[in-house]
Design an enzyme around this catalytic site. Structure first.
Site, short mmCIF file in Angstrom:
data_model
loop_
_atom_site.label_atom_id
_atom_site.label_comp_id
_atom_site.label_asym_id
_atom_site.label_seq_id
_atom_site.Cartn_x
_atom_site.Cartn_y
_atom_site.Cartn_z
N CYS A 141 37.65 36.24 39.76
CA CYS A 141 37.95 35.86 41.05
C CYS A 141 37.37 37.34 41.89
O CYS A 141 37.22 38.24 41.40
CB CYS A 141 39.33 35.61 41.31
SG CYS A 141 40.51 36.67 40.82
N CYS A 183 39.40 40.32 41.61
CA CYS A 183 39.37 40.98 40.23
C CYS A 183 38.20 42.21 40.51
O CYS A 183 38.15 43.13 39.94
CB CYS A 183 38.99 40.09 39.16
SG CYS A 183 40.35 38.88 39.05
#
Lengths: 315, 75
Positions: free
Chosen positions: B10, B13
């Site tokens: 995502c 991250c």
């Protein structure tokens, strides 16, 4: 106070006339955006502080090996306070079922967590009042509890991807935060969330203000009023692709309600926006087989449509 | 030193991964930085919310993004 300031800016500083389309639209926009941003800042911060005490690891322990019903109710309630982002849906799901949280209970959590979220609640409270916000929380929890119980009763464990059951899950320590760390976390969280949603709020309130000022009274009554039986399912269908834009959608819906959209239809639409999302479905496909995914969406959609009809009938 | 950033890919991250790289460069220490994206490896650490930071096999935090400065203080 806010109302007076908005009135002063619109009608004195900008020299617009009260009662005109432009005057009403600008006044509405100024008042609503300031009110919503003040509410958003305060409440997101408070909720973020509360959430630091409920990391998913702790929620998992509380729900592990709980019976159905009690577990479903608890899961739906914990869904409100446990931080959850759809990008973590897979590790969260695996962590839950691996530690013995029943499948139906896991679903109650997965449904309630995005649906009863603080942004949707603040927008509802700020624009529709606390009664509607409370009705939304109550029925949202019911939809989550009920859908989870049904999924549990259907015994669908075999439609979870097989690898999930063989996964080795490590035991993580729950990291304790000091109060200072909690405040820092909440501050950063509030800022980053506001940064993400502010354009939607401004655009949403702007469109809402336009509708408020320009659309004729009752123009939706024929299409979205109580008498049109198709309005509720249609609202749910339209809501699915609008995922994660509760901040932008709610002000528009508020204006549409003034023009004749029925309250049950409004509630159903909002629940579809928050609870049924295509990106989340795609992520969950990693852990669910198609049949369970379809059952999950189907049951939640039906439950939401029922809520819509119920409130159109009684209010 | 081995630093792992756990996350299924995502946006948050990636932000954390970049922050870790900056922190390591600033401190000028030798460290292996690995981005762990497969679910079984993430689950082995018992992490349920991503992104998470793991240093030498120990989960430092999960479910949040930290700035390069904060990470440098942890190294």
């Amino acid at each position: 106070m806010l109302k007076q300031t908005a009135d002063y800016i619109t009608f004195n500083l900008m020299g617009l006339t009260p009662g005109t389309h432009t005057g009403e639209a600008v006044n509405f926009f100024l008042y609503d955006t300031t009110k919503i941003f003040l509410l958003l800042m305060t409440i997101i911060y408070v909720v973020a502080i509360i959430r630091t005490s409920f990391p998913p690891e702790k929620t998992k322990r509380l729900l592990s090996h709980k019976r159905e019903y009690v577990g479903n109710i608890l899961a739906a309630l914990l869904g409100i306070v446990t931080p959850f982002c759809s990008c973590s849906a897979v590790p969260l799901f695996i962590g839950f079922v691996e530690s013995g949280v029943p499948l139906g209970v896991t679903f109650s959590f997965l449904i309630s967590s995005p649906m009863v979220n603080e942004v949707a609640l603040i927008m509802l409270w700020g624009l529709f009042g606390w009664k509607i916000a409370l009705i939304y929380i109550g029925t949202g929890l019911l939809v989550a509890i009920f859908s989870g119980i049904i999924i549990g009763t259907l015994k669908m464990e075999k439609y979870v991807q097989d690898y999930v059951w063989e996964m080795q899950v490590g035991k993580a320590d729950i990291v304790q935060m000091s109060f200072r760390e909690k405040r820092e976390y909440a501050g950063e969280y509030t800022l980053s969330l506001l940064k993400k949603i502010w354009p939607y709020v401004v655009i949403g309130v702007g469109l809402g203000a336009f509708i408020h000022g320009y659309a004729p009274q009752d123009f939706l009554l024929k299409y979205a009023g109580c008498d049109n039986l198709f309005a509720v399912p249609l609202a749910v269908l339209i809501g699915v692709p609008l995922y994660s834009n509760a901040a932008g959608v709610i002000p528009i819906v508020h204006a549409l309600m003034e023009k004749g959209m029925a309250i049950g239809t409004v509630l159903a639409f909002m629940m579809a926006v928050t609870a049924l999302s295509l990106p989340e479905a795609i992520i969950l496909k990693n852990v669910l087989k198609n049949r369970l995914l379809a059952v999950f969406f189907g049951i939640v959609a039906v439950a939401i449509v029922c809520v819509g009809y119920l409130f159109n009938a009684i209010l | 030193m081995k630093i792992e950033v756990l996350g299924t890919g995502c946006a948050k991250c990636k932000t954390l991964y970049e922050a870790v790289k900056t922190a390591v460069k600033e401190k000028g220490i030798a460290a292996d930085i690995v981005k762990v994206e497969d679910i079984p490896s993430i689950m082995k650490y018992g992490v349920m919310s991503t992104p998470a930071l793991v240093i030498d096999g120990k989960v430092i935090f999960s479910g949040k993004v930290a700035s390069a400065g904060e990470i440098a203080a942890l190294l």
